[in-house]
Design a protein around this motif. Sequence first.
Motif, PDB file in Angstrom:
ATOM      1  N   TRP A 222      -9.830   4.665  -9.697  1.00  0.00           N
ATOM      2  CA  TRP A 222      -9.817   3.788  -8.524  1.00  0.00           C
ATOM      3  C   TRP A 222     -10.978   2.805  -8.563  1.00  0.00           C
ATOM      4  N   ALA A 426       0.050   0.548  -5.265  1.00  0.00           N
ATOM      5  CA  ALA A 426      -0.956   1.000  -4.293  1.00  0.00           C
ATOM      6  C   ALA A 426      -0.931   0.107  -3.073  1.00  0.00           C
ATOM      7  N   PRO A 479      -4.853   8.823  -2.055  1.00  0.00           N
ATOM      8  CA  PRO A 479      -5.654   8.414  -3.219  1.00  0.00           C
ATOM      9  C   PRO A 479      -6.449   9.547  -3.858  1.00  0.00           C
TER      10      PRO A 479
END
Length: 564
Positions: A222, A426, A479
């Motif tokens: 990420w 995302a 996430p």
Amino acid sequence: MALAASLSSSSCICFHTHLPYSNSNRYKTSSINLPLRLNLHDNAPNSNKNSLLLSISASTFLFVGLGLCICSSASALTPLPRHFQKVDSSSAATLQEEEDEKSDAAFEIWKSKSYALTVPLSMVALQGSIPPSWSKDFISSQSRRLKLQTKFRPTLEDIFTQLCLPFTQAKAKVNIGPASPAAADILTLGGSWLSLAIKKAVIEPITAAEHQDWFKDLSRKWKVYLRRNLNGDIDPQGQIWAAPYRWGTMVIAYKKTKFQKKNLPPMQDWADLWRPELAGRISMVNSPREVVGAVLKYMGASYNTTDIDLQVAGGRNAVLQNLELLARQVSSSALFKLAYSLNRKMDFHVTLLWLLNWKFCFESYYKDISFGVLQVILFDSANYLRAFSVGDVWVAVGWSSDVLPVAKRMSNVAVVVPKSGASLWADLWAIPAASRLETNRIGGRVRGPSPLMHQWVEFCLQAASGLPFRQGITAGASPVALESGPVKLPEELTKGKPKLDSNLVAGVPPPEILERCEFLEPLSDATLSDYQWLIDNMPKSGPGFIDHVSSIFGTLRRLKLSWI
């Protein structure tokens, strides 16, 4: 008597001394004039006696003057208490504890009160992308001193278009209402739109994100994905432009009953899309990046291939050949059935407009696509799922956020993530760049985003906040699960609920497949040229999408003319 006689005949002596007063000018100068008359005789025999008497008299009056000063000064000072109360250490500790308890109780009462001054947090979110319970839980965590306003938009494209609108207007005409995404403290931005939003300067970086706990707890994948330079490219030295709150993958959904009747093996990987028996039975999203990416994965390459000729076996010609074969596999007969069902339920003109939209989408796909925004271009994703529900389409390829809710409403449908890996999508939280707008009318936002923005992001990334994703209430995954892997739910949470046939566990692919999945990165100019070449060399005639849609459009038009 001798002293009195001598005093009566002596001269006057004056003493000068200081007396205290009780006002703010604590000490003032005062004079005391004391008459002292000494009778001095000139005769020698008595001179010693007279000197002695004079010394005694002077000393007496000096002591009297000093006594008056000391008494007056002492009377002006604050008197000290005569008695001191003795308190032992145990009594003092008890009193301190009681005072602490009273202070804590008073503070709790203060916390429970509602005040007119509240902290606002305005959001514009993609409809269906956040669990319904989040708003209520976040308000409860903020002791009700929060004014939360959430507005929803149907698509990511709607949010991005409305966000860009104030930045394209003339400065004199900028007037942003409270409902505008540009007036929000925070908004949903699709990962595919992030690069373009940075280039257009319609969002601003998240200040001091590196020091926030939510960013420190993110996985390395990420952190790499969110760091961008001003061109929107991934850069380890770049700034943090967004915060994730859910993600998913491209998936393949297929009808098990159709496969069982035809004795076909189940869908497992991208290569299955090229089966001859599935020709005309496939519907797919209209995203060029996803379609070309599927071809690249089928050929063993990456979605983010930077040089097709060097990194793909056979180069651009081989990719073009497989792209043409895939185009023939996609169903067009389902369009006629879908158009026919729409024509029965709606006005003829509505059906024609719907077909024109399809025709425009396919023509844009093959001819007029703007490759400057290729990585973020999106068409109506609902159509391929409608075609999947008609009956003639057996396989649908799309984003898990779209496919999973539809598959759960249908029976005998399986959903799989291809074994060779798929693209990752995302949904992110981003901050509109309202500070760039030279106007005093920015809805309710005046100076920067809400101070609660970081608290909201951290709330979204809590393990407890990911429960609705794991339960399937909201499509996607937290996430946190990107690298930690899927977590199975307790049986009491899944008991009695319909189970979908899928290799997804709580919205997450198996670890061995997840390792092969990848986010779509911005394409370089050289790679965009390769994509442009592929589209330019696609066949423009023959039994393709455009011809089939055009023939359907012409048929309905002739039918309408015959009815008039």
